[in-house]
Design a protein around this motif. Sequence first.
Motif, short mmCIF file in Angstrom:
data_model
loop_
_atom_site.label_atom_id
_atom_site.label_comp_id
_atom_site.label_asym_id
_atom_site.label_seq_id
_atom_site.Cartn_x
_atom_site.Cartn_y
_atom_site.Cartn_z
N PHE A 49 28.70 46.91 36.54
CA PHE A 49 30.31 46.85 36.63
C PHE A 49 30.84 47.75 37.61
CE2 PHE A 49 33.66 45.45 33.98
CZ PHE A 49 34.85 46.37 34.23
N TYR A 50 31.57 46.92 38.39
CA TYR A 50 32.01 47.68 39.46
C TYR A 50 33.64 47.39 39.82
CZ TYR A 50 33.25 49.30 44.38
OH TYR A 50 33.83 49.97 45.46
N ASN A 51 34.80 48.09 39.76
CA ASN A 51 35.93 47.77 40.41
C ASN A 51 36.46 46.73 39.31
OD1 ASN A 51 38.01 47.92 42.05
ND2 ASN A 51 37.51 46.20 43.14
N ASN A 52 36.28 47.03 38.19
CA ASN A 52 36.86 46.36 36.91
C ASN A 52 36.11 45.02 36.91
OD1 ASN A 52 38.43 48.12 35.47
ND2 ASN A 52 40.02 48.13 37.17
N GLU A 53 35.04 44.65 37.44
CA GLU A 53 34.54 43.53 37.09
C GLU A 53 33.00 43.41 37.09
OE1 GLU A 53 36.32 41.19 40.02
OE2 GLU A 53 34.73 41.22 41.34
N ILE A 54 32.33 42.36 36.44
CA ILE A 54 30.92 42.47 36.35
C ILE A 54 30.57 42.12 37.85
CG2 ILE A 54 29.11 41.10 35.56
CD1 ILE A 54 30.57 40.76 33.02
N SER A 55 29.48 42.86 38.16
CA SER A 55 28.91 42.61 39.68
C SER A 55 27.59 41.95 39.45
CB SER A 55 28.73 43.93 40.52
OG SER A 55 28.20 45.09 39.69
N GLU A 56 26.97 42.24 38.58
CA GLU A 56 25.59 41.47 38.08
C GLU A 56 25.38 41.47 36.66
OE1 GLU A 56 22.51 43.14 40.38
OE2 GLU A 56 20.89 41.80 39.75
N LYS A 57 24.45 40.48 36.28
CA LYS A 57 24.08 40.47 34.91
C LYS A 57 22.98 39.77 34.58
CE LYS A 57 26.95 36.37 33.40
NZ LYS A 57 28.00 35.74 32.70
N SER A 58 22.08 40.20 33.64
CA SER A 58 20.79 39.61 33.35
C SER A 58 20.83 38.19 32.68
CB SER A 58 19.85 40.66 32.93
OG SER A 58 20.26 40.90 31.43
N GLU A 59 19.67 37.59 32.28
CA GLU A 59 19.79 36.41 31.40
C GLU A 59 19.93 36.77 29.95
OE1 GLU A 59 17.75 37.13 33.78
OE2 GLU A 59 16.13 38.15 32.55
N ILE A 60 19.72 38.25 29.51
CA ILE A 60 19.93 38.61 28.08
C ILE A 60 21.42 38.78 28.18
CG2 ILE A 60 19.77 40.54 26.73
CD1 ILE A 60 17.41 41.50 28.55
#
Lengths: 113, 109
Positions: A49-60
């Motif tokens: 999470f950066y700058n109030n948004e998700i930057s990367e997420k996993s399949e989990i």
Amino acid sequence: EPEVTQTPSHQVTQMGQEVILRCVPISNHLYFYWYRQILGQKVEFLVSFYNNEISEKSEIFDDQFSVERPDGSNFTLKIRSTKLEDSAMYFCASNKQGHNEQFFGPGTRLTVL
Amino acid sequence: EDQVTQSPEALRLQEGESSSLNCSYTVSGLRGLFWYRQDPGKGPEFLFTLYSAGEEKEKERLKATLTKKESFLHITAPKPEDSATYLCAVRNSGSRLTFGEGTQLTVNP
């Protein structure tokens, strides 16, 4: 020395209930993460999470999960409808801009019954 | 997909008996290899970051080295307080760390 803090240290919940895990990252850090570690297994990335948004997420990190920075200090992970397999240690981490080292909190042990 | 394999899974040493832990990795575009220490029930504690082959970092009895395919954590004259699980992780062009399973080190007095 500044540290990442997490609350609660242990959360017990019934299957299907919503839980919110809370983290206070190190104050001058701008990048925030959640990881989990199922007992006896490796640490697994959930979301960054950066700058109030998700930057990367996993399949989990599916639709049952969400993250929020509700104010200038807290960073939360919500699990909408917990499952037995969500039982794990959940770690929050943070790092400074321009630095790759992620510093981890002490974790929240989530037990889903 | 990034992969990290650590060996051995567990290591028992006598106090003062030096040894090395291994971390083999495959990653697309390495943006850092990290060593952490984890005590039971606690969060990972950062030890070292290595970025390029040939790089070495030292802290007290620990020294980490890096090649293009693996990293070693050398422990010189360990003490019982060095007992912990040592985790290796890599970061690619994204933001996530990919961890290995860890090596559980026990140092007997």
